[in-house]
Enzyme design. Structure first.
Site, short mmCIF file in Angstrom:
data_model
loop_
_atom_site.label_atom_id
_atom_site.label_comp_id
_atom_site.label_asym_id
_atom_site.label_seq_id
_atom_site.Cartn_x
_atom_site.Cartn_y
_atom_site.Cartn_z
CG ASP A 295 -38.88 37.15 58.30
OD1 ASP A 295 -37.52 37.08 58.29
OD2 ASP A 295 -39.35 36.05 57.74
CE LYS B 2 -36.86 23.65 61.44
NZ LYS B 2 -37.80 24.72 61.79
CB SER C 133 -37.75 19.91 58.60
OG SER C 133 -37.04 19.54 57.29
CG ASN C 134 -38.12 16.15 54.66
OD1 ASN C 134 -37.02 15.67 54.33
ND2 ASN C 134 -38.54 17.30 54.28
CB SER D 270 -44.39 23.27 50.86
OG SER D 270 -45.70 23.76 50.54
N GLY E 297 -40.50 30.52 61.64
CA GLY E 297 -39.21 31.34 61.68
C GLY E 297 -37.95 30.61 62.04
N GLY E 298 -36.93 31.06 61.53
CA GLY E 298 -35.43 30.42 61.90
C GLY E 298 -34.71 30.00 60.63
CB VAL E 299 -31.69 28.35 60.15
CG1 VAL E 299 -30.70 27.67 59.28
CG2 VAL E 299 -30.90 29.53 60.96
CE1 TYR F 95 -34.44 23.35 59.05
CE2 TYR F 95 -34.04 21.59 57.50
CZ TYR F 95 -34.84 22.67 58.12
OH TYR F 95 -36.26 22.81 57.51
C1 15L Z 1 -36.65 21.81 54.12
O1 15L Z 1 -36.83 21.48 55.34
C2 15L Z 1 -36.45 23.04 53.59
O2 15L Z 1 -36.77 24.03 54.63
C3 15L Z 1 -37.01 23.23 52.14
O3 15L Z 1 -36.34 24.35 51.68
C4 15L Z 1 -36.74 21.95 51.34
O4 15L Z 1 -35.48 21.71 50.90
C5 15L Z 1 -37.31 20.74 52.11
O5 15L Z 1 -37.11 20.55 53.50
C6 15L Z 1 -37.25 19.42 51.26
O6 15L Z 1 -36.69 18.46 51.77
O7 15L Z 1 -37.32 19.15 50.23
#
Ligand code: 15L
Length: 274
Positions: free
Chosen positions: A42, A148, A119-120, A174, A80-82, A144
């Site tokens: 990290d 992804k 990510s979703n 999560s 890792g990452g933003v 963001y």
């Molecule tokens: C994400 O991608 C974030 O990293 C996490 O912090 C949450 O906000 C999540 O999505 C979400 O959609 O709840």
């Protein structure tokens, strides 16, 4: 932690990036159960090394450091990452240039499997009254989310061209527990996170796979039918939290884009660049 390990497989050395973040701290103790050595990386403080841990601070943007970081590892769990919406520059550095460095490092070191925390928010502009699967077109809700989406494409290229396998885990929410009505659909418990990551690491063949990181919630927006080969069977559900969540958030504004779209509040984030 699940009482019985998710797999009887034992790895020699696993690498966990983003190990100081929320999910990284959670997986740190859990992944150690499955490997001789857990290498942790990290840019933030990692604390002291426990037995069997190797601490390797490294910047994703630093190609040489990444090549060194991936030496001698069986597989990478890349968190890792933003991880939220941010100005484009840090996203560009960590999630785009940094991810390319990670895959180049995998290629140069012969690392054959990456579990990529997608990510979703890659699909955040689908509506909350739609159910989608991994083959529906991406509809990122943020820069963001776009980064992804880049990661999902980059990893597909490294699979097609170089045979490096990746599971893109489109993590929902999560956290210790769901805190709002959206999370009744998007929540994934930490135990299910462990089950999912270990399923991704232990499945014999994953090629390039995409899986939504969710528990067995009653409310569902994401269909994991194309990820059955991973053998991920979630054991938890947001349902026991429903009454408390609904008591806290009794009404929702149906005109608010955060209530309309799957990405929730992320659809309001930014812009940062004026
Ligand atoms: C994400 O991608 C974030 O990293 C996490 O912090 C949450 O906000 C999540 O999505 C979400 O959609 O709840």
């Amino acid at each position: 932690m699940p009482d019985t390990p998710v797999t009887s497989l034992r790895f020699n050395r696993l690498l966990l990036t983003g190990a100081a973040g929320g999910l990284g701290r959670e997986l740190r103790t859990r992944l150690k159960r499955y490997c001789e050595t857990l290498r942790l990386s990290d840019v933030a403080d990692l604390g002291a090394a426990a037995p069997g841990e190797e601490l390797r601070p490294a910047r994703l943007e630093d190609r040489a450091a990444m090549v060194e970081l991936l030496q001698g590892v069986d597989a990478v769990v890349h968190l890792g990452g933003v991880s939220v919406e941010a100005p484009f520059e840090p996203i560009l550095q960590a999630n785009i240039l940094g991810l390319h460095n990670l895959y180049e490092a995998a290629r140069l070191n012969g690392v054959k499997r990456v579990i990529f925390a997608s990510s979703n928010h890659v699909v955040g502009y689908y509506r909350q009254d739609e159910v989608i699967d991994a083959r529906d077109p991406m509809r990122p809700d943020t820069l963001y989310g776009v980064s992804k989406a880049f990661g999902e494409s980059l990893s597909r290229f490294y699979w097609d061209r170089y045979g490096i396998e990746t599971v893109c885990v489109r993590v929902g929410s999560s956290f210790p527990e769901p805190v709002d009505r959206r999370m009744l659909a998007t929540w994934m418990s930490y135990d299910d996170l462990e089950r999912l990551v270990m399923s991704c690491l232990s499945a014999p063949v994953v090629g390039h796979s995409i899986v939504f990181g969710i528990s067995d919630n009653r409310t569902k927006w994401w269909d994991n039918k194309y990820a059955a080969h991973l053998g991920y069977v979630p054991q938890d559900s947001s349902e026991p939290f429903r009454a408390a969540v609904e008591a806290r958030q009794q009404s929702i504004d149906l005109k608010d884009p955060a209530a309309i779209y799957q990405g929730g509040g992320f659809v309001h984030a930014g812009p940062f660049d004026k």
